[in-house]
Design an enzyme around this catalytic site. Sequence first.
Site, PDB file in Angstrom:
ATOM      1  N   THR A   1       0.690  -1.137  -0.133  1.00 59.08           N
ATOM      2  CA  THR A   1      -0.276  -0.199   0.120  1.00 59.08           C
ATOM      3  C   THR A   1       0.858   1.774   0.342  1.00 59.08           C
ATOM      4  OG1 THR A   1      -0.095  -0.025   2.113  1.00 59.08           O
ATOM      5  CG2 THR A   1      -1.607  -0.994   1.234  1.00 59.08           C
ATOM      6  N   GLU A   2       2.272   1.216  -0.394  1.00 56.25           N
ATOM      7  CA  GLU A   2       3.266   2.139  -0.036  1.00 56.25           C
ATOM      8  C   GLU A   2       2.542   3.558  -1.211  1.00 56.25           C
ATOM      9  OE1 GLU A   2       5.549  -1.465   2.098  1.00 56.25           O
ATOM     10  OE2 GLU A   2       3.704  -0.848  -0.308  1.00 56.25           O
ATOM     11  N   VAL A   3       2.840   3.179  -2.504  1.00 53.76           N
ATOM     12  CA  VAL A   3       2.321   4.045  -3.087  1.00 53.76           C
ATOM     13  C   VAL A   3       0.840   4.907  -2.397  1.00 53.76           C
ATOM     14  CG1 VAL A   3       3.877   3.182  -5.533  1.00 53.76           C
ATOM     15  CG2 VAL A   3       0.922   2.599  -4.948  1.00 53.76           C
ATOM     16  N   ARG A   4      -0.031   4.532  -2.435  1.00 57.19           N
ATOM     17  CA  ARG A   4      -1.223   4.887  -1.407  1.00 57.19           C
ATOM     18  C   ARG A   4      -0.649   6.126  -0.743  1.00 57.19           C
ATOM     19  NH1 ARG A   4      -6.103   1.134  -3.096  1.00 57.19           N
ATOM     20  NH2 ARG A   4      -5.266  -0.033  -5.044  1.00 57.19           N
ATOM     21  N   ILE A   5       0.417   6.881   0.130  1.00 55.98           N
ATOM     22  CA  ILE A   5       0.492   7.224   1.107  1.00 55.98           C
ATOM     23  C   ILE A   5       1.156   7.767   0.489  1.00 55.98           C
ATOM     24  CG2 ILE A   5      -1.401   5.939   2.799  1.00 55.98           C
ATOM     25  CD1 ILE A   5       2.194   5.158   3.972  1.00 55.98           C
TER      26      ILE A   5
END
Length: 244
Positions: A121-125
Amino acid sequence: MTLVHITRERGVETLVLDAPQRRNALSAALVGELTAALAGAGEDTGVRAVVLTHTGTTFSAGADLRDPPAPDALVGLLRRIVELPKPVVARVTGHVRAGGLGLLAACDVAAASHAATFAFTEVRIGVAPAVISLPLLPRTDPRALARYYLTGERLDAAEATRIGLVTACGDDVDEVLAPVLDGLRRACPEALAETKRLLTARVLETFDRDAAGLTALSARLFASAHAREGMTAFLERRDPEWVV
């Protein structure tokens, strides 16, 4: 408050992540406790293998956004798992996100129940899966990682097994692990250590080559304006400003 509980049965030491109210997020405190527990298991001649598991419905939600570990501390934890002279087995019955997937990749064997789900989920934060790439890139299908790194899509246990993120999955994770733990108990400890050294040589080469650069990248991204917006949006349960 103890965040990692330790039990032992017939030479297998079980380390239980126990911060369910924070979804076992990787806080500075949890990372410190887990690193110390692994070090103790590595030095104890009575330990044949280590099982890493969790309480609650989440194995680990990744970095604790309220109390994140230093990037070099996370590198140290992942390297500790890879270098430990005893096999480390992940037992997953819940959700795994972001940095928690680094723990799975560092383990020698990972088993999951069909209830488990996974997502980078890194790219979403507003950040990137930098440090956790150290064990992930050498061990996981690169085309699959390209998709799931870039999109943050959720994948199930069967897909995680197909791409090499998980070793095996089933309805009952303990049934899946039973032959694995039986085999480890039957193995010579010195032979296990040498065999693990063979298996982890390429992963450790990646740590030696890339750890400093990925640690710097992680620190830079987490300090960025994009990360501040992404983390704030996550905590406020809204979309970040870049969603179209």
